[in-house]
Every structure is written in structure tokens, then in C-alpha cells.
Motif scaffolding. Structure first.
Motif, PDB file in Angstrom:
ATOM      1  N   PHE A 208       0.829  -1.202   0.000  1.00  0.00           N
ATOM      2  CA  PHE A 208       0.000   0.000   0.000  1.00  0.00           C
ATOM      3  C   PHE A 208       0.871   1.263   0.000  1.00  0.00           C
ATOM      4  CE2 PHE A 208      -2.182   3.222   2.642  1.00  0.00           C
ATOM      5  CZ  PHE A 208      -3.274   3.469   1.832  1.00  0.00           C
ATOM      6  N   ILE A 209       1.905   1.272   0.825  1.00  0.00           N
ATOM      7  CA  ILE A 209       2.808   2.431   0.899  1.00  0.00           C
ATOM      8  C   ILE A 209       3.528   2.632  -0.434  1.00  0.00           C
ATOM      9  CG2 ILE A 209       4.939   3.268   1.982  1.00  0.00           C
ATOM     10  CD1 ILE A 209       2.479   3.638   3.700  1.00  0.00           C
ATOM     11  N   THR A 210       3.984   1.532  -1.043  1.00  0.00           N
ATOM     12  CA  THR A 210       4.677   1.630  -2.333  1.00  0.00           C
ATOM     13  C   THR A 210       3.769   2.239  -3.396  1.00  0.00           C
ATOM     14  OG1 THR A 210       6.000  -0.307  -1.790  1.00  0.00           O
ATOM     15  CG2 THR A 210       5.903   0.324  -4.104  1.00  0.00           C
ATOM     16  N   LYS A 211       2.537   1.767  -3.446  1.00  0.00           N
ATOM     17  CA  LYS A 211       1.601   2.298  -4.443  1.00  0.00           C
ATOM     18  C   LYS A 211       1.324   3.784  -4.202  1.00  0.00           C
ATOM     19  CE  LYS A 211      -2.489   1.282  -6.935  1.00  0.00           C
ATOM     20  NZ  LYS A 211      -3.060   0.231  -7.666  1.00  0.00           N
ATOM     21  N   ASN A 212       1.183   4.187  -2.945  1.00  0.00           N
ATOM     22  CA  ASN A 212       0.954   5.606  -2.645  1.00  0.00           C
ATOM     23  C   ASN A 212       2.163   6.469  -2.998  1.00  0.00           C
ATOM     24  OD1 ASN A 212      -1.651   5.292  -1.829  1.00  0.00           O
ATOM     25  ND2 ASN A 212      -1.178   5.208   0.342  1.00  0.00           N
ATOM     26  N   GLU A 213       3.366   5.952  -2.778  1.00  0.00           N
ATOM     27  CA  GLU A 213       4.565   6.715  -3.134  1.00  0.00           C
ATOM     28  C   GLU A 213       4.662   6.910  -4.647  1.00  0.00           C
ATOM     29  OE1 GLU A 213       6.854   8.298  -1.235  1.00  0.00           O
ATOM     30  OE2 GLU A 213       5.550   7.806   0.456  1.00  0.00           O
ATOM     31  N   ILE A 214       4.277   5.903  -5.405  1.00  0.00           N
ATOM     32  CA  ILE A 214       4.281   6.040  -6.864  1.00  0.00           C
ATOM     33  C   ILE A 214       3.282   7.107  -7.300  1.00  0.00           C
ATOM     34  CG2 ILE A 214       3.780   4.840  -9.034  1.00  0.00           C
ATOM     35  CD1 ILE A 214       6.462   4.131  -7.699  1.00  0.00           C
TER      36      ILE A 214
ATOM     37  N   ARG B  32       4.136  10.470  -9.395  1.00  0.00           N
ATOM     38  CA  ARG B  32       3.411  10.867 -10.607  1.00  0.00           C
ATOM     39  C   ARG B  32       2.921  12.309 -10.513  1.00  0.00           C
ATOM     40  NH1 ARG B  32      -0.371   5.579 -11.477  1.00  0.00           N
ATOM     41  NH2 ARG B  32       1.253   4.230 -12.314  1.00  0.00           N
ATOM     42  N   ASN B  33       2.330  12.648  -9.373  1.00  0.00           N
ATOM     43  CA  ASN B  33       1.824  14.020  -9.196  1.00  0.00           C
ATOM     44  C   ASN B  33       2.955  15.033  -9.259  1.00  0.00           C
ATOM     45  OD1 ASN B  33      -0.835  13.238  -8.996  1.00  0.00           O
ATOM     46  ND2 ASN B  33      -0.770  13.044  -6.773  1.00  0.00           N
ATOM     47  N   ASN B  34       4.088  14.735  -8.623  1.00  0.00           N
ATOM     48  CA  ASN B  34       5.219  15.662  -8.650  1.00  0.00           C
ATOM     49  C   ASN B  34       5.772  15.821 -10.063  1.00  0.00           C
ATOM     50  OD1 ASN B  34       5.011  16.093  -5.917  1.00  0.00           O
ATOM     51  ND2 ASN B  34       6.601  14.623  -5.380  1.00  0.00           N
ATOM     52  N   LEU B  35       5.883  14.728 -10.795  1.00  0.00           N
ATOM     53  CA  LEU B  35       6.363  14.817 -12.177  1.00  0.00           C
ATOM     54  C   LEU B  35       5.418  15.654 -13.035  1.00  0.00           C
ATOM     55  CD1 LEU B  35       7.622  11.201 -12.943  1.00  0.00           C
ATOM     56  CD2 LEU B  35       8.981  13.288 -12.955  1.00  0.00           C
ATOM     57  N   TYR B  36       4.134  15.422 -12.855  1.00  0.00           N
ATOM     58  CA  TYR B  36       3.156  16.181 -13.635  1.00  0.00           C
ATOM     59  C   TYR B  36       3.255  17.670 -13.311  1.00  0.00           C
ATOM     60  CZ  TYR B  36      -1.264  17.408 -15.799  1.00  0.00           C
ATOM     61  OH  TYR B  36      -2.214  17.970 -16.605  1.00  0.00           O
TER      62      TYR B  36
ATOM     63  N   ALA C  61       8.777  10.929 -20.508  1.00  0.00           N
ATOM     64  CA  ALA C  61       9.033   9.492 -20.665  1.00  0.00           C
ATOM     65  C   ALA C  61       8.974   8.786 -19.311  1.00  0.00           C
ATOM     66  CB  ALA C  61      10.394   9.269 -21.325  1.00  0.00           C
ATOM     67  N   PHE C  62       9.538   9.420 -18.299  1.00  0.00           N
ATOM     68  CA  PHE C  62       9.492   8.824 -16.953  1.00  0.00           C
ATOM     69  C   PHE C  62       8.059   8.786 -16.424  1.00  0.00           C
ATOM     70  CE2 PHE C  62      10.309   9.148 -12.260  1.00  0.00           C
ATOM     71  CZ  PHE C  62      10.757   7.844 -12.126  1.00  0.00           C
ATOM     72  N   LEU C  63       7.305   9.851 -16.655  1.00  0.00           N
ATOM     73  CA  LEU C  63       5.900   9.879 -16.244  1.00  0.00           C
ATOM     74  C   LEU C  63       5.110   8.793 -16.971  1.00  0.00           C
ATOM     75  CD1 LEU C  63       3.662  11.288 -14.616  1.00  0.00           C
ATOM     76  CD2 LEU C  63       3.345  12.814 -16.562  1.00  0.00           C
ATOM     77  N   GLN C  64       5.350   8.650 -18.262  1.00  0.00           N
ATOM     78  CA  GLN C  64       4.658   7.605 -19.020  1.00  0.00           C
ATOM     79  C   GLN C  64       5.047   6.211 -18.529  1.00  0.00           C
ATOM     80  OE1 GLN C  64       2.226   8.215 -21.190  1.00  0.00           O
ATOM     81  NE2 GLN C  64       1.897   6.002 -21.241  1.00  0.00           N
ATOM     82  N   MET C  65       6.303   6.042 -18.126  1.00  0.00           N
ATOM     83  CA  MET C  65       6.748   4.751 -17.600  1.00  0.00           C
ATOM     84  C   MET C  65       6.018   4.401 -16.295  1.00  0.00           C
ATOM     85  SD  MET C  65      10.556   3.457 -16.583  1.00  0.00           S
ATOM     86  CE  MET C  65      10.559   4.301 -15.017  1.00  0.00           C
TER      87      MET C  65
ATOM     88  N   TYR D 158       3.017   5.227 -15.615  1.00  0.00           N
ATOM     89  CA  TYR D 158       1.660   4.807 -15.988  1.00  0.00           C
ATOM     90  C   TYR D 158       1.656   3.434 -16.656  1.00  0.00           C
ATOM     91  CZ  TYR D 158      -0.385   9.332 -14.892  1.00  0.00           C
ATOM     92  OH  TYR D 158      -0.830  10.446 -14.238  1.00  0.00           O
ATOM     93  N   ASP D 159       2.662   3.171 -17.481  1.00  0.00           N
ATOM     94  CA  ASP D 159       2.707   1.898 -18.202  1.00  0.00           C
ATOM     95  C   ASP D 159       3.007   0.715 -17.276  1.00  0.00           C
ATOM     96  OD1 ASP D 159       2.169   3.233 -20.524  1.00  0.00           O
ATOM     97  OD2 ASP D 159       4.267   3.270 -21.204  1.00  0.00           O
ATOM     98  N   ASN D 160       3.939   0.902 -16.368  1.00  0.00           N
ATOM     99  CA  ASN D 160       4.323  -0.167 -15.445  1.00  0.00           C
ATOM    100  C   ASN D 160       3.530  -0.005 -14.155  1.00  0.00           C
ATOM    101  OD1 ASN D 160       6.244  -1.011 -17.297  1.00  0.00           O
ATOM    102  ND2 ASN D 160       7.789   0.343 -16.441  1.00  0.00           N
ATOM    103  N   ASP D 161       2.502  -0.786 -14.023  1.00  0.00           N
ATOM    104  CA  ASP D 161       1.652  -0.697 -12.836  1.00  0.00           C
ATOM    105  C   ASP D 161       2.406  -1.263 -11.633  1.00  0.00           C
ATOM    106  OD1 ASP D 161      -0.577  -0.124 -11.365  1.00  0.00           O
ATOM    107  OD2 ASP D 161      -1.597  -1.994 -11.861  1.00  0.00           O
ATOM    108  N   PHE D 162       2.572  -0.471 -10.616  1.00  0.00           N
ATOM    109  CA  PHE D 162       3.346  -0.864  -9.453  1.00  0.00           C
ATOM    110  C   PHE D 162       2.437  -1.493  -8.391  1.00  0.00           C
ATOM    111  CE2 PHE D 162       5.987   2.297 -11.465  1.00  0.00           C
ATOM    112  CZ  PHE D 162       7.236   1.717 -11.401  1.00  0.00           C
ATOM    113  N   THR D 163       1.835  -2.597  -8.738  1.00  0.00           N
ATOM    114  CA  THR D 163       1.043  -3.352  -7.774  1.00  0.00           C
ATOM    115  C   THR D 163       1.656  -4.734  -7.619  1.00  0.00           C
ATOM    116  OG1 THR D 163      -0.457  -4.113  -9.495  1.00  0.00           O
ATOM    117  CG2 THR D 163      -1.119  -2.155  -8.272  1.00  0.00           C
TER     118      THR D 163
END
Length: 142
Positions: free
Chosen positions: A63-69, A73-77, A95-99, A101-106
């Protein structure tokens, strides 16, 4: 490991309930004193509690890992939208922001069961259901 732990917990809790009922009714069991019955009950409850804590810690870390991601994302945006960068930096940030989104960290178990904070509740509700079924079958057989 989690499946075997669940099966062991179910049978330990089933026997614990039987021992608690025997202690409450003050019935004797051949070759087992009341002190030994209390030790068995304590061991069963301790093992079940240990398994519950390990499962909750695992789910909390996921849960913590997913929240950190999400925070990343918000900071990059925000950085892409508000700050001035040259083309190369902006392209790398996008590219990092798209990565992200593409790689779901679950995290998942065997690619099937998602590990999140609802998993312990689901896990122990299944254990409770099978505990009740096992107890009913033991009443039917006896």
C-alpha cells in the motif's frame, strides 16, 4: 506458503474452539490436563496472530509503495506543467511519467491475487468460512 498457513490456522483454530468449549464445560480429556489445554490454546492463538501480523505488514508495504508512486506521478506532472525546461529534459520527464503509468506498481501473488489492504480481510473471512464448515463436518461425523 500463505495457503498452507491458512490451512494450518483453520485446523488450529478449529481445535482451539473445541478445547475452549471443553474448558468451559469443565470436561476432561484423556491424558490432557487443563494446563496443557491452555498452553495449546495459547499456541494456536499466537500462531494465528503471527500469521495475521505478517500478512498485514506485507499488505501495508504494498500500500505504501503504491501511494509513493502516486506522489511521484503528481510531482512529475507538476514539474512538467509549471517549470521551464529545455526540450530534452521535458522529453525525459514525460518518458518517466509515461513509464510510471505503463508499469503498474502493484504486487500480486502468482500474478492472480492483488496484494492490497483488503487482502487480510478477505483471507481471514475465507479462513472463518472454512473453519465453520470444518466444525460442522466434525459435528456431523461425531
Amino acid at each position: 506458503m500463505m495457503l498452507s498457513s491458512a490451512v494450518i490456522d483453520i485446523f488450529l483454530l478449529k481445535n482451539t474452539i473445541i478445547l475452549i468449549l471443553l474448558l468451559a464445560l469443565k470436561k476432561e480429556v484423556k491424558g490432557v490436563s487443563h494446563v496443557e489445554m491452555k498452553v495449546i490454546i495459547g499456541y494456536s492463538l499466537g500462531r494465528s496472530l503471527k500469521d495475521a501480523i505478517l500478512l498485514i505488514v506485507l499488505c501495508y508495504c504494498a500500500f505504501i509503495t503504491k501511494n509513493e508512486i502516486l506522489i511521484i506521478r503528481n510531482n512529475l506532472y507538476d514539474v512538467i506543467r509549471t517549470e521551464k525546461q529545455d526540450k530534452v529534459e521535458r522529453r525525459k520527464l514525460r518518458a518517466f511519467l509515461q513509464m510510471t503509468y505503463d508499469n503498474d506498481f502493484t504486487y500480486t501473488l502468482c500474478g492472480i491475487i492483488p496484494i492490497n489492504m483488503s487482502l487480510p480481510l478477505k483471507f481471514y473471512s475465507i479462513c472463518l468460512a472454512y473453519l465453520l464448515i470444518a466444525y460442522q463436518f466434525s459435528q456431523f461425523i461425531n
